[in-house]
Scaffold this motif. Structure first.
Motif, PDB file in Angstrom:
ATOM      1  N   ASN A 257       1.263  -1.152  -0.319  1.00  0.00           N
ATOM      2  CA  ASN A 257      -0.388  -0.193  -0.025  1.00  0.00           C
ATOM      3  C   ASN A 257       0.824   1.525   0.092  1.00  0.00           C
ATOM      4  OD1 ASN A 257      -2.217  -1.793   1.330  1.00  0.00           O
ATOM      5  ND2 ASN A 257      -3.160  -0.417   0.516  1.00  0.00           N
ATOM      6  N   THR A 259      -0.797   4.301   0.271  1.00  0.00           N
ATOM      7  CA  THR A 259      -1.349   4.974   0.475  1.00  0.00           C
ATOM      8  C   THR A 259      -2.301   4.440   1.194  1.00  0.00           C
ATOM      9  OG1 THR A 259      -3.540   4.714  -1.522  1.00  0.00           O
ATOM     10  CG2 THR A 259      -1.532   6.952  -0.986  1.00  0.00           C
ATOM     11  N   THR A 260      -3.397   4.681   1.505  1.00  0.00           N
ATOM     12  CA  THR A 260      -4.833   4.250   3.130  1.00  0.00           C
ATOM     13  C   THR A 260      -5.374   3.207   1.916  1.00  0.00           C
ATOM     14  OG1 THR A 260      -5.917   5.877   2.935  1.00  0.00           O
ATOM     15  CG2 THR A 260      -4.209   5.543   4.356  1.00  0.00           C
ATOM     16  N   SER A 261      -5.921   3.673   0.382  1.00  0.00           N
ATOM     17  CA  SER A 261      -6.532   2.591  -0.084  1.00  0.00           C
ATOM     18  C   SER A 261      -5.903   2.578  -1.579  1.00  0.00           C
ATOM     19  CB  SER A 261      -7.576   4.070  -0.343  1.00  0.00           C
ATOM     20  OG  SER A 261      -7.065   4.857  -0.724  1.00  0.00           O
ATOM     21  N   LYS A 262      -5.011   2.295  -2.033  1.00  0.00           N
ATOM     22  CA  LYS A 262      -4.200   2.135  -3.212  1.00  0.00           C
ATOM     23  C   LYS A 262      -2.725   1.340  -3.227  1.00  0.00           C
ATOM     24  CE  LYS A 262      -4.698   6.944  -5.333  1.00  0.00           C
ATOM     25  NZ  LYS A 262      -4.860   7.797  -5.882  1.00  0.00           N
ATOM     26  N   THR A 263      -2.911   0.017  -3.942  1.00  0.00           N
ATOM     27  CA  THR A 263      -1.368  -0.725  -3.696  1.00  0.00           C
ATOM     28  C   THR A 263      -1.207  -1.084  -5.198  1.00  0.00           C
ATOM     29  OG1 THR A 263      -3.327  -2.306  -4.697  1.00  0.00           O
ATOM     30  CG2 THR A 263      -3.312  -2.142  -2.337  1.00  0.00           C
ATOM     31  N   ASN A 330       2.192   6.196   5.515  1.00  0.00           N
ATOM     32  CA  ASN A 330       0.992   5.438   5.672  1.00  0.00           C
ATOM     33  C   ASN A 330       1.102   3.941   4.353  1.00  0.00           C
ATOM     34  OD1 ASN A 330       1.694   6.837   3.310  1.00  0.00           O
ATOM     35  ND2 ASN A 330      -1.380   8.078   2.840  1.00  0.00           N
ATOM     36  N   ASN A 331       2.095   3.577   4.286  1.00  0.00           N
ATOM     37  CA  ASN A 331       2.426   2.433   3.527  1.00  0.00           C
ATOM     38  C   ASN A 331       3.062   1.595   4.177  1.00  0.00           C
ATOM     39  OD1 ASN A 331       2.950   4.408   1.504  1.00  0.00           O
ATOM     40  ND2 ASN A 331       5.289   4.305   1.082  1.00  0.00           N
TER      41      ASN A 331
END
Length: 346
Positions: A257, A259-263, A330-331
């Motif tokens: 991740n 960001t908190t939502s992107k992988t 946030n990773n």
């Protein structure tokens, strides 16, 4: 003229002179007996002493026997037979240089035994397991003993297993390796017994000519590593020192991740318009990608590694691996990375 005949007796190699007399049998307790070895049967030597007395000695208690034709008659278990070299492979080194130099066409016999327990708990003998491994020797059973001639990074290799006879495909030193991605944490060892069955004579040198130059093998051997690169850290020191001209091969897998939502995987995520305003280690590749650095940050220039890299090292320096991101707070997650270094010829 006396003639010798060979017997293989439970791990003891015995050369018996058919008309020998005044033989010498040496026991493991230090006692030396002289006389006539009449026969060997059921694991026992029958010897008639010079005094006329007859003794029966268990082979387990015999250190050596010399017949009056000369030479040792017994080789202790585990010792190499004449013309044979014994090499041990354990977890101390990825590739073993045997010190045996072959010419193209030489016939070689290798027999192997032993057991290795790898870090994941799986065990194997020289013949390998049922699983087929894709690296470092594709299509070869996991744990199998493998041979290379000429270089530890030769593109051609010979699967050996427990027994194999083969002809050397080229001139060079014989190397042995176990087909497993990493020996880190492994226990146990293989023992390989190597015999040159035939030797190819070197080509003749024309009158007035010179012998072909001797090409020395590089002192540094191929190095292979398995690493974890965390996404929460800007740069991970691999502990690997590179030299100009080395071949650097890296493969990576996994998902993080960024960001908190992107992988993304090692090749990074799709760049969005907001990312274009960011100052990333490598600005023209995906955010979250696996990137590398040779040397010190701030001096050396970062480059894309991604899921696969095959490149020549431009200058000497320490290898660092990192994440192509400017905000690591946030990773989450990490990449599994395999690194192979093929030293440059010097």
């Amino acid at each position: 003229m006396r003639r010798a005949r060979g017997l293989l007796l439970g791990g003891l190699v015995l050369l018996v002179a058919t008309t020998a007399s005044a033989d010498t049998l040496k026991r493991k307790n230090g006692q030396t007996l002289k006389g006539k070895v009449e026969k060997y049967a059921n694991g026992e030597f029958y010897i008639r002493l010079e005094s006329g007395d007859r003794m029966i000695i268990a082979a387990d208690n015999v250190e050596s026997v010399e017949f009056d034709s000369g030479g040792f008659a017994v080789t202790p278990p585990g010792a190499p037979a004449p013309g044979e070299k014994v090499v041990t492979l354990d977890s101390s080194q990825e590739v073993v240089a045997t010190g045996i130099h072959l010419r193209k066409g030489d016939r070689v016999r290798i027999t192997a035994s032993g057991q290795m327990t790898f870090a994941d708990g799986r065990t194997s003998g020289p013949a390998g397991r049922s699983e087929i491994e894709s690296w470092p020797f594709p299509g070869t059973p996991l744990g199998m003993l493998v041979a290379m001639v000429g270089s530890p990074t030769s593109p051609t290799y010979e699967p050996i297993g427990e027994y194999k006879e083969f002809n050397a495909p080229s001139d060079g030193e014989l190397y042995l390796q176990i087909n497993v991605r990493s020996l880190a944490g492994a226990k146990g060892a293989y023992t390989a017994r190597i015999a040159q069955l035939t030797t190819t004579a070197p080509s003749s040198v024309p009158a007035g000519g010179t012998s072909p130059p001797v090409v020395s093998q590089p002192e540094r051997r191929t190095q292979r590593y398995e690493l974890t690169v965390p996404s929460e850290k800007a740069w991970t020191d691999t502990g690997i020192d590179l030299y100009e001209g080395d071949t650097l091969r890296i493969t990576a897998e996994g998902t993080i991740n960024y960001t908190t939502s992107k992988t993304c995987g090692p090749d990074g995520g799709k760049r969005e318009w907001g990312d274009l305003l960011k100052a990333l280690p490598v600005n023209d590749v995906g955010r979250g990608a696996l990137v590398g650095l040779i040397g010190e940050s701030g001096v050396a220039r970062a480059f894309l590694v991604g899921s696969k890299l095959d490149a020549t090292v431009p200058a000497k320096g320490r290898l660092f691996l990192g994440i192509n991101d400017d905000n690591l707070d946030n990773n989450k997650g990490s990449f599994k990375v395999r690194v192979e270094i093929v030293p440059a010829r010097r």
